[in-house]
Write a protein that holds these residues in place. Structure first.
Motif: not given
Length: 402
Positions: A138, A314, A181-182, A184-185, A187-188, A206, A204, A135
């Motif tokens: 960001d 993020g 895993i980021f 937000s969409r 950041e991913a 949220t 991602y 995880d």
């Protein structure tokens, strides 16, 4: 119950800053469904009082105190060894030995790494079938790249070096774990561009917010003086993007707004304000509170949350908390990244000083509006349990589940 090895770079309590809000909610959720073995650091002596409270949620753990002086020695060693400075700060033999013993004795069913700096502790130690979730929150390297662009030499060189070293490490982490895993969409998507070799393993989630806690229906005494018209900024005030945000507002916006509204107050609420933030307290129309027991009264009685971030990665917890309190938001575009567009939300975006002066003056000229759509957005899209349930599926070996 399955066993989870949870490695996090900072004690996941109290939830008083962005990363600790996330890591604490993860601990709360996973401790209900997994037997958690926690490896973490205490980088603030004030957090030592919470160790027992954290361990009540865990099967086992190793919590190591990091002395402040190691920030300097770690940075020096990082330069000498050609590594990212932040990685050297977290080098620790005690935690490494505990992780080795925990893997050997407990045979965890999955590993959750919160923050990339913790990844080195499991490298090469796990069987291939054990899911390892990274995880990242960001893209940390991009934050340092932005710092470099805003500074002069030699800091620009140092920050650019940190950005390059961290990106190489982030790519290594993504390649060696099952999924990254980021928060937000956006950041991913950014990381997929920076690490195309791992794009198929990037996901991602949220951010979440405790909407029952941040509820405008609660009663709060007014912390402001009668007649004050307040825009409020909340956040840890030893964090560089927050410092730069409030300084920018005071340098470019404050005086123009005060000239139009003499009762205006820009209230800066957050723990550990640096000397440069405390200097702002001397300005007319500014109040720096330092740490407070509860930020909700300051949100509840303000006219709007003012988030003039010049650099953000993020999703901003401060934005979600304001929305949950049905508080209008005045912010730069960066401060609202990752938060979905929701019909009729009272979120005003102002990216330059003139736009922010105009928007602030308009907000101050009318009574407090209720951002009911903002709260509805939080209730619908930013629930912790829902988000973490989605994340949990990556920790489960599907072959074992069958």
């Amino acid at each position: 119950m399955k066993k989870l090895l949870y490695l996090v770079h900072r004690l996941p309590f109290p939830p008083n800053k962005g990363d600790k809000i996330s890591s604490n909610n993860m601990l709360n959720y996973f401790s209900q469904h997994w037997r958690v073995h926690l490896g973490t650091f205490v980088d603030d002596p004030e957090d030592l009082q919470y160790v027992d409270r954290v361990m009540e949620k865990c099967e086992d753990g190793c919590i190591v105190e990091l002395p402040r002086w190691k920030r300097l020695t770690g940075s020096v060693l990082g330069l000498i060894r050609g590594r990212a400075l932040s990685l050297s700060y977290y080098d620790n033999v005690e935690l490494q030995q505990w992780v080795r013993a925990s893997i050997k004795q407990e045979c965890p069913d999955a590993v959750l790494i919160f923050s990339g700096v913790m990844g080195r502790f499991v490298k090469g130690l796990l069987p291939a079938h054990v899911p390892v979730v990274f995880d990242a929150e960001d893209v940390d390297s991009e934050k340092w790249r932005s710092y470099a662009q805003a500074k002069h030499w030699p800091l620009s060189w140092l920050y650019q070096r940190e950005a390059e070293k961290l990106l190489a490490y982030e790519r290594e982490m993504a390649a060696s774990t099952h999924v990254s895993i980021f928060v937000s969409r956006e950041e991913a998507a950014l990381f997929k561009q920076l690490a195309p070799e791992s794009a198929d393993k990037v996901q991602y989630r949220t951010q979440g917010v405790d909407s029952a806690y941040f509820d405008p229906e609660h009663y709060f005494e007014n912390p402001y003086q009668p007649g004050q018209k307040v825009l409020v900024f909340t956040g840890a005030m030893d964090y560089r993007p927050n410092i730069e945000a409030v300084k920018w507002f005071c340098e470019h916006v404050l005086q123009a707004v005060l000239a139009k509204e003499p009762n205006f107050l820009f209230c800066i609420v957050g723990m550990k304000p640096t000397d440069e933030v405390m200097q702002l307290n001397k300005l007319a129309g500014v109040r720096v509170t330092g740490g407070v027991p509860d930020v909700r009264p300051y949100l509840h009685h303000a006219l709007a949350a003012c988030l003039p971030l010049q650099l953000a990665r993020g999703i901003q917890n401060k934005a979600l908390e304001a929305m949950s309190m049905a508080l209008p938001i005045l912010a730069t575009q960066d401060a609202m990244l990752g938060i979905i567009d929701y019909p009729e939300t009272l979120s005003i975006v102002a990216n330059d000083a003139n736009a922010m002066i105009s928007a602030a003056s308009e907000l101050l000229a009318q009574p407090r509006q209720m951002n009911t759509a903002g709260r509805a957005c939080v209730l619908e899209h930013y629930n912790w349990d829902t988000n973490l349930r989605r994340m949990e599926k990556y920790l489960i070996n599907t072959k074992d589940a069958q």
